[in-house]
Design an enzyme around this catalytic site. Sequence first.
Site, PDB file in Angstrom:
ATOM      1  N   GLN A 169     -63.872  -8.725  38.578  1.00  0.00           N
ATOM      2  CA  GLN A 169     -62.766  -9.610  38.198  1.00  0.00           C
ATOM      3  C   GLN A 169     -61.612  -9.645  39.205  1.00  0.00           C
ATOM      4  O   GLN A 169     -61.072 -10.711  39.478  1.00  0.00           O
ATOM      5  CB  GLN A 169     -62.235  -9.183  36.833  1.00  0.00           C
ATOM      6  CG  GLN A 169     -61.131 -10.063  36.291  1.00  0.00           C
ATOM      7  CD  GLN A 169     -60.651  -9.574  34.935  1.00  0.00           C
ATOM      8  OE1 GLN A 169     -61.290  -9.816  33.914  1.00  0.00           O
ATOM      9  NE2 GLN A 169     -59.547  -8.861  34.921  1.00  0.00           N
ATOM     10  N   GLU A 211     -54.708 -16.081  37.890  1.00  0.00           N
ATOM     11  CA  GLU A 211     -53.555 -15.232  38.218  1.00  0.00           C
ATOM     12  C   GLU A 211     -53.021 -15.531  39.623  1.00  0.00           C
ATOM     13  O   GLU A 211     -52.305 -14.717  40.207  1.00  0.00           O
ATOM     14  CB  GLU A 211     -53.937 -13.759  38.095  1.00  0.00           C
ATOM     15  CG  GLU A 211     -54.284 -13.380  36.661  1.00  0.00           C
ATOM     16  CD  GLU A 211     -54.425 -11.865  36.448  1.00  0.00           C
ATOM     17  OE1 GLU A 211     -54.326 -11.104  37.431  1.00  0.00           O
ATOM     18  OE2 GLU A 211     -54.625 -11.465  35.302  1.00  0.00           O
ATOM     19  N   ASP A 248     -60.639  -4.244  39.759  1.00  0.00           N
ATOM     20  CA  ASP A 248     -60.817  -4.292  38.303  1.00  0.00           C
ATOM     21  C   ASP A 248     -62.204  -4.874  38.060  1.00  0.00           C
ATOM     22  O   ASP A 248     -62.434  -6.069  38.272  1.00  0.00           O
ATOM     23  CB  ASP A 248     -59.737  -5.152  37.625  1.00  0.00           C
ATOM     24  CG  ASP A 248     -59.871  -5.146  36.105  1.00  0.00           C
ATOM     25  OD1 ASP A 248     -60.812  -4.510  35.583  1.00  0.00           O
ATOM     26  OD2 ASP A 248     -59.034  -5.786  35.431  1.00  0.00           O
ATOM     27  N   ASP A 317     -58.526  -0.069  30.790  1.00  0.00           N
ATOM     28  CA  ASP A 317     -57.846  -1.238  30.213  1.00  0.00           C
ATOM     29  C   ASP A 317     -58.513  -1.558  28.870  1.00  0.00           C
ATOM     30  O   ASP A 317     -58.018  -1.139  27.808  1.00  0.00           O
ATOM     31  CB  ASP A 317     -57.959  -2.401  31.213  1.00  0.00           C
ATOM     32  CG  ASP A 317     -57.484  -3.741  30.659  1.00  0.00           C
ATOM     33  OD1 ASP A 317     -56.881  -3.777  29.579  1.00  0.00           O
ATOM     34  OD2 ASP A 317     -57.717  -4.785  31.323  1.00  0.00           O
ATOM     35  N   LYS A 342     -50.576  -2.868  28.298  1.00  0.00           N
ATOM     36  CA  LYS A 342     -50.315  -4.281  28.003  1.00  0.00           C
ATOM     37  C   LYS A 342     -49.666  -4.353  26.621  1.00  0.00           C
ATOM     38  O   LYS A 342     -50.284  -3.939  25.623  1.00  0.00           O
ATOM     39  CB  LYS A 342     -51.623  -5.064  27.991  1.00  0.00           C
ATOM     40  CG  LYS A 342     -52.304  -5.204  29.371  1.00  0.00           C
ATOM     41  CD  LYS A 342     -53.712  -5.769  29.202  1.00  0.00           C
ATOM     42  CE  LYS A 342     -54.310  -6.243  30.520  1.00  0.00           C
ATOM     43  NZ  LYS A 342     -55.758  -6.550  30.385  1.00  0.00           N
ATOM     44  N   ARG A 371     -50.872 -10.179  31.466  1.00  0.00           N
ATOM     45  CA  ARG A 371     -52.154 -10.737  31.037  1.00  0.00           C
ATOM     46  C   ARG A 371     -52.486 -11.907  31.962  1.00  0.00           C
ATOM     47  O   ARG A 371     -51.633 -12.410  32.683  1.00  0.00           O
ATOM     48  CB  ARG A 371     -52.101 -11.257  29.592  1.00  0.00           C
ATOM     49  CG  ARG A 371     -51.781 -10.233  28.522  1.00  0.00           C
ATOM     50  CD  ARG A 371     -52.594  -8.964  28.601  1.00  0.00           C
ATOM     51  NE  ARG A 371     -54.030  -9.131  28.489  1.00  0.00           N
ATOM     52  CZ  ARG A 371     -54.772  -8.803  27.434  1.00  0.00           C
ATOM     53  NH1 ARG A 371     -54.189  -8.296  26.376  1.00  0.00           N
ATOM     54  NH2 ARG A 371     -56.081  -8.940  27.437  1.00  0.00           N
ATOM     55  N   SER A 372     -53.738 -12.363  31.907  1.00  0.00           N
ATOM     56  CA  SER A 372     -54.093 -13.512  32.742  1.00  0.00           C
ATOM     57  C   SER A 372     -53.388 -14.775  32.239  1.00  0.00           C
ATOM     58  O   SER A 372     -53.124 -15.690  33.008  1.00  0.00           O
ATOM     59  CB  SER A 372     -55.602 -13.688  32.789  1.00  0.00           C
ATOM     60  OG  SER A 372     -56.148 -13.717  31.491  1.00  0.00           O
ATOM     61  N   LYS A 393     -48.997  -4.220  37.585  1.00  0.00           N
ATOM     62  CA  LYS A 393     -50.061  -5.159  37.971  1.00  0.00           C
ATOM     63  C   LYS A 393     -49.730  -6.505  37.318  1.00  0.00           C
ATOM     64  O   LYS A 393     -49.736  -6.620  36.091  1.00  0.00           O
ATOM     65  CB  LYS A 393     -51.402  -4.627  37.451  1.00  0.00           C
ATOM     66  CG  LYS A 393     -52.604  -5.488  37.762  1.00  0.00           C
ATOM     67  CD  LYS A 393     -53.835  -4.951  37.026  1.00  0.00           C
ATOM     68  CE  LYS A 393     -55.052  -5.829  37.283  1.00  0.00           C
ATOM     69  NZ  LYS A 393     -56.009  -5.759  36.169  1.00  0.00           N
TER      70      LYS A 393
HETATM   71  P1  PGA Z   1     -56.822 -10.360  30.830  1.00  0.00           P
HETATM   72  O1  PGA Z   1     -57.080  -9.732  32.255  1.00  0.00           O
HETATM   73  O2  PGA Z   1     -55.373 -10.532  30.639  1.00  0.00           O
HETATM   74  O3  PGA Z   1     -57.590 -11.645  30.887  1.00  0.00           O
HETATM   75  O4  PGA Z   1     -57.407  -9.382  29.827  1.00  0.00           O
HETATM   76  C1  PGA Z   1     -56.259  -8.782  32.854  1.00  0.00           C
HETATM   77  C2  PGA Z   1     -57.035  -7.519  33.138  1.00  0.00           C
HETATM   78  O5  PGA Z   1     -58.236  -7.422  32.837  1.00  0.00           O
HETATM   79  O6  PGA Z   1     -56.468  -6.549  33.632  1.00  0.00           O
HETATM   80 ZN    ZN Z   2     -58.461  -5.271  33.331  1.00  0.00          ZN
END
Ligand code: PGA
Ligand code: ZN
Length: 435
Positions: A169, A211, A248, A317, A342, A371-372, A393
Amino acid sequence: MTSPSCITRIHARQILDSRGRPTVEVDIELADGSTGRACAPSGASTGRHEAWELRDGDQARFEGRSVFQAIDNVRTEIARALSGADAMAQKRIDHRLIDLDGTDGLRRLGANAVVATSLAVCRSAASHARIPLYRHIAALAGTACPTMPMPMVNILSGGAHAGRSMDLQDFLAVPVGAQSYSEALDMVGRVRSAAATVMAEAGQSVLLADEGGLSPGFDRAETALDLMMAAISRAELRPGSDIAIALDVAASELFADGLYELKGEKRRLDGGDLVALLADIVGRYPVISVEDPLDQDDWDHWRQATLAMPGVQVLGDDLFVTNPKRIASGIERGVANAVLIKVNQNGTLTGTLEAMAAARAAGYATVVSARSGETEDPFIADLAVGTGAGQIKIGSVRNSDRLAKYNQLLRIEEDPGIAFAGTSGIAGQTVRAAA
Ligand code: PGA
Ligand code: ZN
């Protein structure tokens, strides 16, 4: 007599996030006229154990993604429960929200409704106290030394943030050679630009992923890592000593029927093979941090991964979902050495601070994360500083939803009392230095 920090008004509205999807925004007003506003972020590679994001599911409106029920919950039940409550008593307010919901994971009121309320309360309290948000958060968290975090910055994207064009990712740059936050931002900005230049020269599309990262769509992780190395050199920086690499894997997204499917490589691996593949990569490139190397419930291979990558930050995560119980379970099993934080995975600020405290009490590192799906709300910048998290991050240094946070950190950096964490908050660094 009503105290000046009592909540007198709570309002919520539906706004759109960085993917153009609905999310919750909450406004709080106190008796003395102080106000606070906050927005809920939203993930795409969402963990199974996260607090619940309440969406209406009515396909006729916003493709089923509207949050009108969550908005209504804030305007009615939550507003009634918090009316007259003291905004300075964050813990009491957050516990009241959790009790009011009454379910595990905030499934009734919605974590999007609750988290936006919780953060808005915190902002209104800081405004009432006439102190910067990060100072108020530091007081709530009991942080003796707030610090400027080391950023880990998305350069290349795959997975759920880029139409699954690459298996992994995130490929991120960590400016380990920087002496200050603003120097860190300069260094990663140069790498991000250099990556685009190298890709454009190779005739690749430089369109942006969710992102703000680039998405070359390579079949193999090594090809993306080679591009990272080329970009670092093109930026006239040294791989490893100036700029290290973080990954990640977001492996929960790859996991199906007990195996990890690497579509690009046309291979399906078991957990042990995936650990071996990652350990090999870490040995050949200056990778200092690996997030979600395994699926969110594959605890045994997580432990294997932790042991197989000494000196590397192994970051949970989807595994931990900012949940103190899952973090405790990981600590007990000797799994990972760092926790991604998060706010909406947990649902309240108090719960998030508890998760961070639990991680740090066990010597685990913490990385505050966006978050994305994000908004213009920079709350997490203040959160990272106020808790002395050590790392942050946010995504790439593109798009205003990301820059709102990077730029807020530049403002906070003007406070001469806040030192830069440098590499001190990254797990595994002492093992690495000794090796
Ligand atoms: P997400 O991705 O906000 O789509 O969960 C961010 C991450 O995986 O760190
Ligand atoms: Zn992640």
